[in-house]
Design an enzyme around this catalytic site. Structure first.
Site, PDB file in Angstrom:
ATOM      1  N   VAL A 119       0.776  -1.122   0.009  1.00  0.00           N
ATOM      2  CA  VAL A 119      -0.258   0.360   0.089  1.00  0.00           C
ATOM      3  C   VAL A 119       0.681   0.942   0.141  1.00  0.00           C
ATOM      4  O   VAL A 119       1.444   1.116   0.839  1.00  0.00           O
ATOM      5  CB  VAL A 119      -1.014   0.053   0.944  1.00  0.00           C
ATOM      6  CG1 VAL A 119      -1.680   1.638   1.758  1.00  0.00           C
ATOM      7  CG2 VAL A 119      -1.854  -1.674   1.140  1.00  0.00           C
ATOM      8  N   HIS A 160       3.394   3.515   6.085  1.00  0.00           N
ATOM      9  CA  HIS A 160       1.923   2.907   7.235  1.00  0.00           C
ATOM     10  C   HIS A 160       3.127   2.045   8.368  1.00  0.00           C
ATOM     11  O   HIS A 160       4.341   2.184   7.464  1.00  0.00           O
ATOM     12  CB  HIS A 160       1.676   1.559   7.244  1.00  0.00           C
ATOM     13  CG  HIS A 160       1.899   0.992   5.987  1.00  0.00           C
ATOM     14  ND1 HIS A 160       1.618   1.291   4.118  1.00  0.00           N
ATOM     15  CD2 HIS A 160       2.118  -0.152   6.107  1.00  0.00           C
ATOM     16  CE1 HIS A 160       2.330   0.368   4.292  1.00  0.00           C
ATOM     17  NE2 HIS A 160       1.975  -0.664   5.089  1.00  0.00           N
ATOM     18  N   MET A 161       3.271   1.912   9.432  1.00  0.00           N
ATOM     19  CA  MET A 161       4.125   1.340  10.612  1.00  0.00           C
ATOM     20  C   MET A 161       3.347   0.355  10.877  1.00  0.00           C
ATOM     21  O   MET A 161       2.738   0.739  11.494  1.00  0.00           O
ATOM     22  CB  MET A 161       5.386   2.808  11.302  1.00  0.00           C
ATOM     23  CG  MET A 161       5.579   1.866  12.029  1.00  0.00           C
ATOM     24  SD  MET A 161       6.287   2.396  13.306  1.00  0.00           S
ATOM     25  CE  MET A 161       7.977   3.507  12.131  1.00  0.00           C
TER      26      MET A 161
HETATM   27  P1  5GP Z   1       2.709  -3.547   3.913  1.00  0.00           P
HETATM   28  O1  5GP Z   1       3.072  -4.960   3.058  1.00  0.00           O
HETATM   29  O2  5GP Z   1       2.430  -2.330   2.030  1.00  0.00           O
HETATM   30  O3  5GP Z   1       3.721  -3.203   4.733  1.00  0.00           O
HETATM   31  O4  5GP Z   1       1.410  -4.088   3.722  1.00  0.00           O
HETATM   32  C1  5GP Z   1      -0.280  -3.821   4.188  1.00  0.00           C
HETATM   33  C2  5GP Z   1      -0.609  -4.007   4.886  1.00  0.00           C
HETATM   34  O5  5GP Z   1      -2.110  -2.934   4.503  1.00  0.00           O
HETATM   35  C3  5GP Z   1      -1.004  -4.912   4.845  1.00  0.00           C
HETATM   36  O6  5GP Z   1      -0.534  -6.400   6.497  1.00  0.00           O
HETATM   37  C4  5GP Z   1      -2.499  -5.907   4.974  1.00  0.00           C
HETATM   38  O7  5GP Z   1      -3.269  -6.435   5.671  1.00  0.00           O
HETATM   39  C5  5GP Z   1      -3.017  -4.238   5.396  1.00  0.00           C
HETATM   40  N1  5GP Z   1      -4.104  -4.121   5.005  1.00  0.00           N
HETATM   41  C6  5GP Z   1      -4.449  -4.350   2.826  1.00  0.00           C
HETATM   42  N2  5GP Z   1      -5.451  -4.286   2.837  1.00  0.00           N
HETATM   43  C7  5GP Z   1      -6.192  -3.220   3.430  1.00  0.00           C
HETATM   44  C8  5GP Z   1      -7.290  -2.153   4.444  1.00  0.00           C
HETATM   45  O8  5GP Z   1      -8.564  -2.276   3.270  1.00  0.00           O
HETATM   46  N3  5GP Z   1      -7.884  -2.602   6.102  1.00  0.00           N
HETATM   47  C9  5GP Z   1      -6.928  -3.206   6.358  1.00  0.00           C
HETATM   48  N4  5GP Z   1      -7.186  -2.682   7.780  1.00  0.00           N
HETATM   49  N5  5GP Z   1      -5.753  -3.377   5.620  1.00  0.00           N
HETATM   50  C10 5GP Z   1      -5.692  -3.738   5.204  1.00  0.00           C
END
Ligand code: 5GP
Length: 121
Positions: A101, A105-106
């Protein structure tokens, strides 16, 4: 480095209220909510409300007020979330970091004994 923010990413939609979330903590500049696919008993995401794609973007361009508020949210999550025995903070970044995403985000992950940070060779 140029950072191009895509305002159609899922966390931008959460911030606009277009997608629901389970909020853990919120202040003027940051939001913390439960990860939808938790990897441990505690798995909270802390995000700035501003349009920052990654940790390095946020660290370079966010105001002091935004940065203080972000870490105040991290502190509040750590205080509330049941991680007194420790936790891991992760900020996956771009392709090598496997960031899904593109809004900074942390991850705050804990509530149980975690494995090694990276797989051992
Ligand atoms: P990344 O791989 O970008 O560090 O992590 C993205 C995180 O966002 C993942 O752990 C995934 O489960 C979470 N995530 C993706 N879509 C959503 C959503 O619609 N709502 C929430 N609460 N978390 C999400």
């Amino acid at each position: 480095m140029q950072y191009d923010y895509d305002d159609q990413n899922i966390f931008a939609k959460i911030l606009r209220g277009e997608i629901p979330n389970t909020t853990v903590f919120e202040n003027d500049h940051a939001l913390a909510f439960e990860d939808i696919q938790p990897q441990a008993p505690v798995h909270v995401l802390v995000i700035p409300k501003g349009a920052y794609v990654s940790l390095d973007h946020f660290a370079r361009d966010a105001s002091a007020e935004e940065q203080v508020a972000f870490f105040a949210a991290v502190a509040a999550v750590c205080d509330k979330a049941g991680v007194e025995h420790g936790f891991r903070a992760i900020a996956n970044t771009r392709t090598h970091g496997v960031q899904e995403v593109p809004h900074f985000h942390m991850h705050i992950i804990g509530g149980a004994q975690l494995g090694r940070m990276l797989p051992a060779d």
